[in-house]
Design an enzyme around this catalytic site. Structure first.
Site, PDB file in Angstrom:
ATOM      1  N   ASP A   1      23.977  15.694 -12.564  1.00  0.00           N
ATOM      2  CA  ASP A   1      24.961  15.418 -11.499  1.00  0.00           C
ATOM      3  C   ASP A   1      24.644  14.679 -10.516  1.00  0.00           C
ATOM      4  OD1 ASP A   1      26.919  15.733  -9.408  1.00  0.00           O
ATOM      5  OD2 ASP A   1      26.469  17.625  -8.977  1.00  0.00           O
TER       6      ASP A   1
ATOM      7  N   HIS B   1      27.195  20.075  -4.429  1.00  0.00           N
ATOM      8  CA  HIS B   1      26.225  19.180  -5.387  1.00  0.00           C
ATOM      9  C   HIS B   1      25.140  19.156  -4.888  1.00  0.00           C
ATOM     10  CE1 HIS B   1      30.048  18.185  -7.525  1.00  0.00           C
ATOM     11  NE2 HIS B   1      30.583  18.313  -6.577  1.00  0.00           N
TER      12      HIS B   1
END
Lengths: 565, 565
Positions: B208, B381
């Site tokens: 990610d 995130h």
């Protein structure tokens, strides 16, 4: 602490101004960021501070510029004593030519650089305004308005604040302002002057709200130099630095770093070339002899001996920088290892465009330096800590937050109250809301109509909300047009209907299914003896609209045309 | 440190995959934020990880959703062994129903909450997919792919990372991930599991990239609770908290604070009601008996005894919150002194809309708390510091940054290199770029076509670039249509031309001037004996286009229709 008072929006026209009072109304710039324009009225005469443009947003498609709404003064143009400009940014001077069209003889007052930028703009409009150059420390008289000018620091040279003295009292308008204590040109905001006004007694203080939500202090512009030095010093290939075309001090720092690292400078972009020419002529930008090269010459030089200073820092799609990011610039193609610096803020609403440019450049292999990863930009507007200094120097009786959206105005009002201004003397008055200063007290007295005036191409004002609403519908769903020629005697269609769409579907057969439905409807209207073209058109619109909603769940504009033959 | 290698975009179709190799191609999600979908191929079989949607931007007007481009696999649907979903966000599951339409029998693998959200979505599409529920620690086999699941922490419960074992080696895909060390549900990202995989030897690590540019660590979700407590604790009137409808832990914290301060909860917004119902049913959201009240009941309660949890945190114009900000909500009208909390991020591109909502609320007198003035949101995130932990645990041979725009991918690649991964083993491969893992080495082997597939209303794929280009032109400048009925024998216009415009001008006489020009042109075409309707239409278009460019400097779409009679 008393809470900020949020006034409800008045609906009444203001009553006649009380004798000896001062009336203040913003025709732009309060409740929005841009098109700053404030009208002061005293003893039947008007003074205008700033006359800027606003740049359109998504809901105003196709519009080039938005002007302040001059309607509130259109019957009183002869009463205008002067237009005074605080500095040369577009949102403070950009609409002046449109006002000057109606009163080309009104004196326009401003500092040297501001007037030089205005003159260049007026030339494009084929206007030759009456310019009155002033400098900090000076005073001028215009009808019942005595003006005094104060140096202020901002992201463009030569900005001024304006004190307005009338029989109604003393008003101070900051314009755009910050309190950089290490300004590149050593021209500090005149806090001592503001303090002296405070001693005299400021009845109304109009204060820049842009950064009122930001805590603390804006970093000095001077601290950008070492960052640029580090970034540019280690570059071994091409370097491109983008910034605002009016930010002379930013460009000065870029030039200084370029000189240090043996790079010459090519200016890219029409407004960059023009404004830096003006700044150099006025001695505001110091350009060593031979430093500048034109773009063609720059392209022939070794890559580590040139630096491009470019416009396009807001991701404008037609700018040189955007073209480079798409690999479409005629001369400059970005290679892996090139360095691009965005030495600029990101104006709200431009995020997607700017990130698009950044991603395009990164994809081509450039190192992209921007305010998100290095200190290459500082704001031009006072943060909360600086605003407190202003309030404490001026100690105003009444305050009007200006230049900002509601959230900025409210945050600014809170700061004023925290320094001791009474909550009821902090007046939040958005565009059109009329504030009267009478007997030392400012209060809302009514409201005048202030709309959006759009410039689209050569024309001002003919694009309005109805046109924009159509554009939004067309832009979302396109249209389907149905054309039928009808014999007006019988109501009979003399040829099959012509049906076509644009912006509706890529499928060439998308509209085939609706043709028999329209033909059936035309048979029905004929059978019912309907010969009125308008009624036939409505019937066709209804059938097509229903079909497209059911089959596609879309809402294109439906445009029936019935031609009588 | 070696620099990141930015590959040039390959133009070739990939050669056949080497025996025993693993092929990886993203059909969405790399080079953009959204519509994540990665296809893995081994031994002639396919495995799909995630199948999400992308939300459109300004340049895609009228589009509802953007899907991954399935064309690259449309001839190989029978080869798909399974679709595995890392978590339940729209950008990871939203396109699955569109893929399942073609292969409703493919097993869909995911954790309990993810599958519950997918099932609700599939129900709307009238699909009943084959669901395979898995949990961290489990392994499943699908053709040549052996999958193992690992707990990861994100902004939605029950997210998993996926290890894929084939004869080609061991791959680890993080999905969306962060390393909150104090997660609300005590379900930590399984760093020990990742370390164990690292000991085994991870051949390819897909990571990610969303927050790779952000230095340091994301603040724990848990720290939002005390901020909410303070804001809500001092509120004496109505409180509205907006957040994402899938953020169960955020809602849990809001509920806990509401209970503490004696407020009951009304959920506002269809997706909020639905998702929190699912979360409560699965035991992921703990709702004390009697805490929830419906909106009608809430409106009858004292203002300081209720709290509204609402959708609309992104400024969606039709959401309840936007209606409140415009003073148009059917039930809830904001009063001075109310409190509104936006406990959410601002997705890039939504800034103008969100600020519009904030300004509307402030103007009505609400105290608006948002991430700009209080710590009421943390990202889902991993920031750069957390990504370093991941690289050091996994110690991968090859790295592929996923989920992000180019600037994110590059920043992530830099982090991988800083932990010791060789620069040439960090492969930046945007959507469509094919990566083959052969003999333990990942390398780009070619590219397949990946376009944008648009959903507009009920239809998928019929709105393409041509329709969007028309919409952009119509949205900017509207159109002018000219309809003429022409006798096909003589070429003579049988009636005066009908000229009208939409989205062009508010001035009803704007087009009057062009009528005689069109009539003159029609006389000319008739005189020249031109009877072809297409040629007549072209002549009309030219005349009108030239006129509008010269008189208005605008570029509406010009639409001539010549009807043969």
């Amino acid at each position: 602490m008393t809470d900020v008072i949020i006034p409800s929006r008045p609906s009444n026209n203001p009553p006649p101004l009380a004798d000896g009072g001062l009336r203040i109304v913003a025709l732009g710039g309060i409740g929005e960021v841009g098109r700053n324009m404030t009208v002061f009225e005293h003893a039947g005469r008007l003074l205008i501070v700033d006359c800027g443009v606003l740049f359109p947003e998504d809901m105003q498609p196709g519009v080039d510029l938005i002007l302040p709404d001059f309607r509130a003064i259109e019957d009183r143009l002869d009463d205008i004593e002067a237009i005074v400009l605080t500095h040369g940014h577009e949102d403070h001077i950009g609409a002046a030519p449109f006002l000057l069209r109606s009163r080309p003889d009104v004196p326009v007052i401003g500092s040297k650089f501001t007037l030089a930028l205005l003159a260049a703009k007026c030339k494009e409009h084929r206007l030759s305004p009456v310019l009155v150059e002033v400098a900090e420390g000076e005073r001028t008289q215009h009808g019942p308005f005595e003006l005094e000018y104060f140096a202020v620091n901002h992201s463009i040279p030569d900005a001024i604040a304006i004190a307005i003295r009338t029989a109604a009292g003393l008003v101070l308008h900051t314009g755009d302002i910050k309190l950089d204590q290490l300004p590149l040109d050593n021209r500090l905001t005149d806090l001592a002057g503001f303090h002296r006004l405070g001693d005299e007694g400021v009845d109304l203080f109009l204060v820049d709200s842009t950064n009122a939500e930001v805590p603390g202090f804006v970093t000095p512009e001077r601290e950008i130099g070492p960052v640029l030095d580090q970034v540019i010093g280690k570059a071994t290939q091409r370097v491109i630095v983008a910034c605002f075309a009016s930010h002379v001090h930013r460009v000065q720092q870029i030039l200084d770093v370029a000189v240090k690292h043996g790079r010459r400078i090519a200016l890219v972009g029409r407004s960059m070339v023009r404004n830096m020419g003006i700044a150099a002529d006025l001695g505001l930008l110091h350009v060593p002899d031979g430093l500048l090269v034109d773009l063609d010459a720059a392209m022939l030089m070794p890559e580590d001996e040139v630096l491009f200073v470019s416009t396009g820092s807001q991701g404008e799609p037609l700018s040189a920088l955007s073209r480079m990011a798409r690999g479409e610039h005629r001369q400059i193609s970005i290679r892996s290892g090139d360095t691009v610096v965005l030495a600029s803020s990101m104006i709200p609403g431009n995020e997607t465009a700017v990130f698009g440019v950044v991603n395009g450049l990164v994809r081509l292999g450039a190192h992209v330096v921007h305010q998100g990863n290095a200190k290459v930009h500082v704001s031009g507007h006072a943060a909360a800590g600086e605003l407190l200094f202003l309030y404490n120097a001026v100690r105003p009786s009444n305050v009007m937050p200006v230049h900002g959206e509601w959230k900025h105005l409210r945050a600014n009002a809170e700061l004023a109250i925290r320094t001791g201004v009474a909550a009821e003397q902090v007046v939040i008055a958005e565009d059109g809301v009329v504030v009267d200063l009478v007997d030392g007290k400012a209060a809302i007295s009514g409201r005048v109509e202030v709309g959006h005036v759009y410039v689209d191409g050569l024309s001002v004002g003919d694009v309005g909300e109805s046109t924009l609403s159509d554009r939004l519908i067309l832009g979302e769903g396109g249209f389907i047009s149905i054309t039928v020629a009808v014999d007006t005697a019988s109501g009979r269609a003399v040829a099959p209907p012509t049906i076509s769409g644009r912006g509706f579907s890529d499928d060439p057969k998308a509209l085939d299914q609706v043709v028999p439905l329209v033909e059936m409807e035309l048979s029905r209207t004929e059978a019912e003896g309907i010969t009125d073209t308008h009624r036939i058109a409505q019937a066709v619109r209804r059938v097509v609209g229903r079909w497209v909603a059911e089959s596609y769940r879309r809402r294109p504009m439906i445009i029936p045309t019935v031609i009588p033959v």
